[in-house]
Structure formats: structure tokens, C-alpha cells
Write a protein that holds these residues in place. Structure first.
Motif, PDB file in Angstrom:
ATOM      1  N   UNK A  81      79.785  12.394  38.589  1.00 49.59           N
ATOM      2  CA  UNK A  81      80.399  13.486  37.831  1.00 49.59           C
ATOM      3  C   UNK A  81      79.619  14.783  37.981  1.00 49.59           C
ATOM      4  N   UNK A  82      78.298  14.681  38.058  1.00 48.61           N
ATOM      5  CA  UNK A  82      77.487  15.881  38.302  1.00 48.61           C
ATOM      6  C   UNK A  82      77.801  16.441  39.684  1.00 48.61           C
ATOM      7  N   UNK A  83      77.964  15.562  40.657  1.00 50.07           N
ATOM      8  CA  UNK A  83      78.315  16.002  42.011  1.00 50.07           C
ATOM      9  C   UNK A  83      79.670  16.675  42.052  1.00 50.07           C
ATOM     10  N   UNK A 111      86.896   9.552  38.916  1.00 51.43           N
ATOM     11  CA  UNK A 111      87.168  10.530  37.875  1.00 51.43           C
ATOM     12  C   UNK A 111      88.261  10.076  36.932  1.00 51.43           C
ATOM     13  N   UNK A 112      89.324   9.505  37.489  1.00 52.77           N
ATOM     14  CA  UNK A 112      90.476   9.087  36.694  1.00 52.77           C
ATOM     15  C   UNK A 112      90.188   7.829  35.884  1.00 52.77           C
ATOM     16  N   UNK A 113      89.318   6.957  36.406  1.00 50.94           N
ATOM     17  CA  UNK A 113      89.085   5.685  35.704  1.00 50.94           C
ATOM     18  C   UNK A 113      88.502   5.870  34.309  1.00 50.94           C
ATOM     19  N   UNK A 114      87.945   7.038  34.054  1.00 49.43           N
ATOM     20  CA  UNK A 114      87.388   7.281  32.721  1.00 49.43           C
ATOM     21  C   UNK A 114      88.469   7.610  31.698  1.00 49.43           C
ATOM     22  N   UNK A 115      89.726   7.804  32.161  1.00 49.33           N
ATOM     23  CA  UNK A 115      90.799   8.192  31.238  1.00 49.33           C
ATOM     24  C   UNK A 115      91.713   7.032  30.870  1.00 49.33           C
ATOM     25  N   UNK A 116      91.555   5.868  31.530  1.00 48.39           N
ATOM     26  CA  UNK A 116      92.479   4.751  31.288  1.00 48.39           C
ATOM     27  C   UNK A 116      91.704   3.458  31.026  1.00 48.39           C
ATOM     28  N   UNK A 117      92.396   2.521  30.415  1.00 48.09           N
ATOM     29  CA  UNK A 117      91.824   1.186  30.254  1.00 48.09           C
ATOM     30  C   UNK A 117      92.074   0.419  31.541  1.00 48.09           C
ATOM     31  N   UNK A 149      90.250  16.846  28.183  1.00 51.84           N
ATOM     32  CA  UNK A 149      89.649  17.324  29.427  1.00 51.84           C
ATOM     33  C   UNK A 149      88.175  16.913  29.418  1.00 51.84           C
ATOM     34  N   UNK A 150      87.801  15.897  30.189  1.00 51.35           N
ATOM     35  CA  UNK A 150      86.406  15.446  30.208  1.00 51.35           C
ATOM     36  C   UNK A 150      85.447  16.579  30.551  1.00 51.35           C
ATOM     37  N   UNK A 151      84.222  16.473  30.084  1.00 53.95           N
ATOM     38  CA  UNK A 151      83.235  17.539  30.270  1.00 53.95           C
ATOM     39  C   UNK A 151      83.007  17.861  31.747  1.00 53.95           C
ATOM     40  N   UNK A 152      82.978  16.827  32.609  1.00 54.65           N
ATOM     41  CA  UNK A 152      82.701  17.103  34.023  1.00 54.65           C
ATOM     42  C   UNK A 152      83.861  17.851  34.677  1.00 54.65           C
ATOM     43  N   UNK A 153      85.090  17.632  34.191  1.00 51.47           N
ATOM     44  CA  UNK A 153      86.240  18.372  34.716  1.00 51.47           C
ATOM     45  C   UNK A 153      86.158  19.834  34.287  1.00 51.47           C
ATOM     46  N   UNK A 154      85.781  20.069  33.030  1.00 54.96           N
ATOM     47  CA  UNK A 154      85.592  21.440  32.556  1.00 54.96           C
ATOM     48  C   UNK A 154      84.502  22.136  33.356  1.00 54.96           C
ATOM     49  N   UNK A 155      83.427  21.403  33.670  1.00 55.93           N
ATOM     50  CA  UNK A 155      82.350  21.964  34.485  1.00 55.93           C
ATOM     51  C   UNK A 155      82.814  22.292  35.892  1.00 55.93           C
ATOM     52  N   UNK A 156      83.639  21.425  36.451  1.00 54.52           N
ATOM     53  CA  UNK A 156      84.206  21.646  37.789  1.00 54.52           C
ATOM     54  C   UNK A 156      85.039  22.929  37.804  1.00 54.52           C
ATOM     55  N   UNK A 157      85.895  23.101  36.798  1.00 53.00           N
ATOM     56  CA  UNK A 157      86.725  24.299  36.705  1.00 53.00           C
ATOM     57  C   UNK A 157      85.864  25.546  36.550  1.00 53.00           C
ATOM     58  N   UNK A 158      84.844  25.449  35.689  1.00 52.17           N
ATOM     59  CA  UNK A 158      83.950  26.587  35.460  1.00 52.17           C
ATOM     60  C   UNK A 158      83.237  26.986  36.742  1.00 52.17           C
TER      61      UNK A 158
END
Length: 320
Positions: A64-66, A132-138, A239-248
Motif C-alpha cells: 500500500x505504501x508502494x 488493493x481490492x481485497x481489503x474491501x471485501x470478505x 476510501x482506504x487511506x492508501x487510496x487517498x494517499x495515491x490520489x493526493x
């Protein structure tokens, strides 16, 4: 921290080694080398128990940092310069590829979560999109490993097939680049195809592919809301934090003239993080697990590849 440190260190070392190999061997991709090395090790040798806690951290937090740092390589100006037809085709490719794969998976009897993971990986940006997506679903860990394994298999096959087919049809370099960037699963695989085809294919293909990568943010946000509506989502921010960071990071790159030295340093760290994460993800893939998975997810991967390629090619020919 002590428990995860050895595994994280091993994955980072593999990421650095992959980057060095990329520098030494023309045409090599650090991310592709890393994930193949991880898969090979996982299936050839018995991994020590101490590596697993750190491997799990590297495959999620380091990844996610990457992804956040990847945002610094995407300029909205470069994507807008492709033209509205290309941007529209990218959007259609991602959403039709994702939701079309989910619909096909339903018809094949593949689980919803497995279909979502395969659709995301094949329509957006490969293993990074799956992770990235696996963190949003079971989902099950085995479903994540299956989706990543299929991305590697089909994307690697495309490295040989796409240049051959595009070479036969006789399109110009720009259109070849548009189709390659819009249809191939991984950034590393796009780079490999662009390098094989030469000319101006590589630059166009990479920009188009990065436009697909940029779709990761809205897709995760949409999926998060949809899965919560189905009762299959996970708790947390839409919106997960890493996605917000990506957009920023993308916004900063677009509107701030960052020094070349800084961008080069960010690029190196980003490659090491993503390569380390790819190695960690590769370590979690066991070919023996595919026997338990069955043929249906493998067929879904093939059909998803055909769907994404068809939408991308048609759109780029008509609108590009």
C-alpha cells in the motif's frame, strides 16, 4: 515488531535484488522478477516459519505504501493529453472488464469474492489491484492467491501473444501502444510488450496503463460501497487511506513541479516497495492450491482477458 522484522527484511532484500537485476539486465522488470522468484521459491523449497508474519505485512502494508508512491509517477496532464476518446475507452475497459467478469463468474458458479478479485486484477493493474481490492471485501486468502496467480499466468502469456498479433494486423505505433496499455494486466507486462515492439509503442502504452492504474481509486471506492450494500463489505472508510494517499500524490505531481532528483528517489523507493510486495505475494502462491480451486476460476481468467482485450481494442480503434 520483532516477530515480523525477519520476514519483512527478507522481502525488502528480494525487492532490492530485483531492482538491481532490472538495472543490470536490459528489458528486465523488477516487479515481474520479484513475483516469479517468490512463486518459484514457494513451490520448490519449504519456507521457514519465521518468514510468514513479515511476508503478510510486506504483502499488505509495504504494498500500500508502494501504491501511494506510484501516484507520483502519474500526471493528470499526461493522461488528458491522450484525448477524450482514449480516456473514455480506459474507463469503459475498467468498468466493463470488472463488472463483466463478475457477471461471467456468476454464470460459471465462481464465488462472488473470487470473481471480484479476478475482475479487478485483469481490468485495472494486476496483482496490485487484487491486493488493493481485497481489503474491501470478505474473501479467503486462497482466493487472493488464485487471482494473483492467474494475473501472472495470463499476463505473461500476453507478453508473447500481443506483439505477435499487433504486428500481424499492421497498426501504427500509437494505436499499438493504446491497445497494449489498455488490455495487458500488469504495468511490468506492458513495459515488456512495449520494449519488444519498440518505436513509440512503449511511451504511449505506459501512459495508458497508468491511466488504468489511476482507476484503482474510484473502483475501490465504488466496490466498497457496493459490497457494504450486499452485506459482504468490511468495516472502515469508504476510501482506504492508501487510496487517498495515491490520489493526493497524483494531484501533487500534476500541479507541483517537483525536483527531478526527488522524483528519481521516489521512483526507486516505489519500485523496491512494490517489488518487495510482489515477492511476498508470490511466496503465498502454491500451485497445489490450484487443484483445489478447480477449472472454473482458470476459465474465468481466460474469459476476463478476452473481454478486457475486446473492449480495449474496439474502443481504441474507434475512439483513439
Amino acid at each position: 515488531m520483532t516477530r515480523v522484522q525477519p520476514g519483512v527484511t527478507a522481502c525488502l532484500a528480494a525487492g532490492i535484488a530485483s531492482l538491481l537485476l532490472q538495472k543490470l539486465v536490459p528489458g528486465a522488470s523488477a516487479l515481474l522478477v520479484a513475483i516469479i522468484a517468490g512463486i518459484a521459491l514457494a513451490n520448490i523449497v519449504t519456507l521457514p516459519e519465521w518468514i510468514e508474519p513479515g511476508r503478510a505485512v510486506a504483502s499488505k502494508k509495504v504494498l500500500r505504501f508502494g501504491i501511494v508512491l506510484l501516484g507520483f509517477s502519474i500526471s493528470l496532464g499526461d493522461i488528458a493529453a491522450l484525448g477524450w476518446g482514449v480516456v473514455l475507452t480506459v474507463i469503459l475497459t475498467v468498468f466493463i472488464g470488472l463488472f463483466g467478469t463478475i457477471a461471467i463468474g456468476r454464470r460459471l458458479g465462481v464465488s462472488h469474492s473470487q470473481s471480484v478479485l479476478i475482475g479487478a486484477g485483469f481490468s485495472i493493474c494486476g496483482a496490485a489491484a487484487v491486493a488493493g481490492v481485497e481489503s474491501t471485501i470478505r474473501r479467503k486468502d486462497s482466493e487472493v492467491a488464485t487471482a494473483i496467480g492467474l494475473v501472472v499466468i495470463y499476463g505473461t502469456l500476453m507478453i508473447g501473444i500481443v506483439p505477435l498479433v499487433l504486428g500481424l494486423v499492421g497498426f501504427d505505433d500509437r494505436l499499438n501502444g493504446l491497445i497494449a496499455g489498455a488490455s495487458i494486466h500488469e504495468v511490468a507486462q506492458v513495459v515488456a510488450v512495449g520494449g519488444i515492439m519498440g518505436g513509440g509503442v512503449l511511451t504511449v502504452a505506459v501512459i495508458v496503463k497508468l491511466a488504468r492504474v489511476l482507476m484503482l481509486a474510484p473502483v475501490i471506492a465504488v466496490l466498497n460501497l457496493m459490497e457494504r450494500g450486499r452485506g459482504t463489505g468490511v468495516q472502515g472508510s469508504p476510501v482506504p487511506a492508501f487510496v487517498a494517499g495515491f490520489i493526493a500524490a497524483t494531484i501533487v505531481t500534476t500541479f507541483v513541479d517537483l525536483p527531478g532528483v526527488l522524483l528519481s528517489a521516489i521512483s526507486i523507493v516505489q519500485t523496491i516497495c512494490l517489488a518487495s510486495a510482489m515477492f511476498a505475494l508470490g511466496l503465498g502462491i502454491r500451485f497445489s492450491a490450484f487443484k483445489q480451486v478447480g477449472f472454473r476460476p482458470v476459465l474465468l481468467g481466460a474469459l476476463s482477458t478476452l473481454l478486457v482485450t475486446a473492449v480495449a481494442s474496439t474502443g481504441m480503434i474507434l475512439l483513439g
